[in-house]
Design a protein around this motif. Sequence first.
Motif, PDB file in Angstrom:
ATOM      1  N   SER A 125       0.815  -1.224   0.000  1.00  0.00           N
ATOM      2  CA  SER A 125       0.000   0.000   0.000  1.00  0.00           C
ATOM      3  C   SER A 125       0.847   1.271   0.000  1.00  0.00           C
ATOM      4  CB  SER A 125      -0.919   0.020   1.221  1.00  0.00           C
ATOM      5  OG  SER A 125      -1.821  -1.043   1.171  1.00  0.00           O
ATOM      6  N   ASN A 126       2.038   1.177   0.552  1.00  0.00           N
ATOM      7  CA  ASN A 126       2.870   2.366   0.720  1.00  0.00           C
ATOM      8  C   ASN A 126       4.138   2.368  -0.133  1.00  0.00           C
ATOM      9  OD1 ASN A 126       1.651   4.012   3.100  1.00  0.00           O
ATOM     10  ND2 ASN A 126       1.450   1.865   3.670  1.00  0.00           N
ATOM     11  N   MET A 127       4.272   1.379  -1.009  1.00  0.00           N
ATOM     12  CA  MET A 127       5.513   1.216  -1.764  1.00  0.00           C
ATOM     13  C   MET A 127       5.853   2.442  -2.610  1.00  0.00           C
ATOM     14  SD  MET A 127       6.756  -1.767  -4.446  1.00  0.00           S
ATOM     15  CE  MET A 127       5.755  -2.962  -3.637  1.00  0.00           C
ATOM     16  N   ARG A 128       4.896   2.983  -3.320  1.00  0.00           N
ATOM     17  CA  ARG A 128       5.169   4.149  -4.172  1.00  0.00           C
ATOM     18  C   ARG A 128       5.645   5.336  -3.327  1.00  0.00           C
ATOM     19  NH1 ARG A 128       4.817   3.637  -9.003  1.00  0.00           N
ATOM     20  NH2 ARG A 128       3.396   2.435 -10.263  1.00  0.00           N
ATOM     21  N   HIS A 129       4.989   5.571  -2.203  1.00  0.00           N
ATOM     22  CA  HIS A 129       5.382   6.674  -1.322  1.00  0.00           C
ATOM     23  C   HIS A 129       6.798   6.464  -0.795  1.00  0.00           C
ATOM     24  CE1 HIS A 129       5.155   9.800   1.709  1.00  0.00           C
ATOM     25  NE2 HIS A 129       5.597   8.906   2.581  1.00  0.00           N
ATOM     26  N   ILE A 130       7.072   5.263  -0.309  1.00  0.00           N
ATOM     27  CA  ILE A 130       8.397   4.952   0.250  1.00  0.00           C
ATOM     28  C   ILE A 130       9.465   5.090  -0.834  1.00  0.00           C
ATOM     29  CG2 ILE A 130       9.837   3.139   1.285  1.00  0.00           C
ATOM     30  CD1 ILE A 130       7.152   2.040   2.492  1.00  0.00           C
ATOM     31  N   ALA A 131       9.184   4.523  -2.006  1.00  0.00           N
ATOM     32  CA  ALA A 131      10.148   4.585  -3.113  1.00  0.00           C
ATOM     33  C   ALA A 131      10.419   6.031  -3.499  1.00  0.00           C
ATOM     34  CB  ALA A 131       9.631   3.788  -4.308  1.00  0.00           C
ATOM     35  N   ARG A 154      10.141   8.733  -1.604  1.00  0.00           N
ATOM     36  CA  ARG A 154      10.887   9.403  -0.545  1.00  0.00           C
ATOM     37  C   ARG A 154      12.351   8.975  -0.529  1.00  0.00           C
ATOM     38  NH1 ARG A 154       9.279  13.775   1.268  1.00  0.00           N
ATOM     39  NH2 ARG A 154      10.360  13.432   3.210  1.00  0.00           N
ATOM     40  N   ARG A 155      12.613   7.746  -0.947  1.00  0.00           N
ATOM     41  CA  ARG A 155      13.973   7.215  -0.908  1.00  0.00           C
ATOM     42  C   ARG A 155      14.676   7.267  -2.260  1.00  0.00           C
ATOM     43  NH1 ARG A 155      14.990   3.422   3.686  1.00  0.00           N
ATOM     44  NH2 ARG A 155      13.413   3.996   5.210  1.00  0.00           N
ATOM     45  N   GLY A 156      13.969   7.717  -3.283  1.00  0.00           N
ATOM     46  CA  GLY A 156      14.593   7.863  -4.592  1.00  0.00           C
ATOM     47  C   GLY A 156      14.917   6.538  -5.263  1.00  0.00           C
ATOM     48  N   VAL A 157      14.058   5.529  -5.059  1.00  0.00           N
ATOM     49  CA  VAL A 157      14.257   4.244  -5.712  1.00  0.00           C
ATOM     50  C   VAL A 157      13.035   3.929  -6.569  1.00  0.00           C
ATOM     51  CG1 VAL A 157      15.752   3.345  -3.887  1.00  0.00           C
ATOM     52  CG2 VAL A 157      13.301   2.916  -3.775  1.00  0.00           C
ATOM     53  N   GLU A 158      13.187   3.006  -7.481  1.00  0.00           N
ATOM     54  CA  GLU A 158      12.092   2.586  -8.349  1.00  0.00           C
ATOM     55  C   GLU A 158      11.278   1.524  -7.633  1.00  0.00           C
ATOM     56  OE1 GLU A 158      11.069   3.501 -11.490  1.00  0.00           O
ATOM     57  OE2 GLU A 158      12.443   5.179 -11.208  1.00  0.00           O
ATOM     58  N   PRO A 159       9.953   1.669  -7.565  1.00  0.00           N
ATOM     59  CA  PRO A 159       9.135   0.610  -7.000  1.00  0.00           C
ATOM     60  C   PRO A 159       9.084  -0.574  -7.965  1.00  0.00           C
ATOM     61  CG  PRO A 159       7.738   2.373  -7.812  1.00  0.00           C
ATOM     62  CD  PRO A 159       9.174   2.833  -7.966  1.00  0.00           C
ATOM     63  N   ALA A 160       8.860  -1.753  -7.405  1.00  0.00           N
ATOM     64  CA  ALA A 160       8.737  -2.941  -8.236  1.00  0.00           C
ATOM     65  C   ALA A 160       7.483  -2.823  -9.078  1.00  0.00           C
ATOM     66  CB  ALA A 160       8.659  -4.189  -7.351  1.00  0.00           C
ATOM     67  N   PRO A 161       7.474  -3.415 -10.271  1.00  0.00           N
ATOM     68  CA  PRO A 161       6.272  -3.371 -11.107  1.00  0.00           C
ATOM     69  C   PRO A 161       5.097  -4.041 -10.379  1.00  0.00           C
ATOM     70  CG  PRO A 161       8.099  -4.431 -12.274  1.00  0.00           C
ATOM     71  CD  PRO A 161       8.546  -4.154 -10.879  1.00  0.00           C
ATOM     72  N   GLN A 162       3.916  -3.481 -10.519  1.00  0.00           N
ATOM     73  CA  GLN A 162       2.718  -4.068  -9.890  1.00  0.00           C
ATOM     74  C   GLN A 162       2.355  -5.346 -10.610  1.00  0.00           C
ATOM     75  OE1 GLN A 162       1.178  -2.835  -7.112  1.00  0.00           O
ATOM     76  NE2 GLN A 162       2.864  -1.388  -7.038  1.00  0.00           N
ATOM     77  N   HIS A 163       1.894  -6.341  -9.849  1.00  0.00           N
ATOM     78  CA  HIS A 163       1.522  -7.653 -10.425  1.00  0.00           C
ATOM     79  C   HIS A 163       0.133  -7.576 -10.988  1.00  0.00           C
ATOM     80  CE1 HIS A 163       4.677  -9.584  -7.790  1.00  0.00           C
ATOM     81  NE2 HIS A 163       4.553  -8.397  -7.320  1.00  0.00           N
TER      82      HIS A 163
END
Length: 117
Positions: free
Chosen positions: A100-106, A108-117
Amino acid sequence: MQPRSYNCGLDAAIDVIGGRWKSLVLWALHEEPLRFGELKRSVRGISEKMLIQSLRELEHDEIVHREAHAEIPLRVEYSLTERGQALNTALLPLGDWGESNMRHIAGRRGVEPAPQH
C-alpha cells in the motif's frame, strides 16, 4: 560477549528476520519447498553467500528445514517449519502495508518501486 536479552516480542522477531534477505527467503518458501537454485532465482539480487548465510541462520532458529535426499546427485530442499509458517503468516500484514505504501516509500527514498503484479 554478554548474552543478549529482548525488550519485547517484536525485538525477538526482528532478531530472527533482521537484515535485507531473510524475510524474502521466507516469502519465497511460503508455497512449497525449494531447492537452493530455485530459491536463489526466487530472491532476486541475493548473492550465493548471503543465501547460504540466511538459510543457515533460519535453520538454526528452526524457521527453515533443510532436507537432504539420498540421491545422486544430492538433492537438498528447503521448507518452512511450523514456526516458519507462523512467522510468514505474521509477516502478511507487513507485506500488505508495504504494498500500500511502496510508491510513497520509493519516492521518498529515490528508488524505483517494483512493477505491480
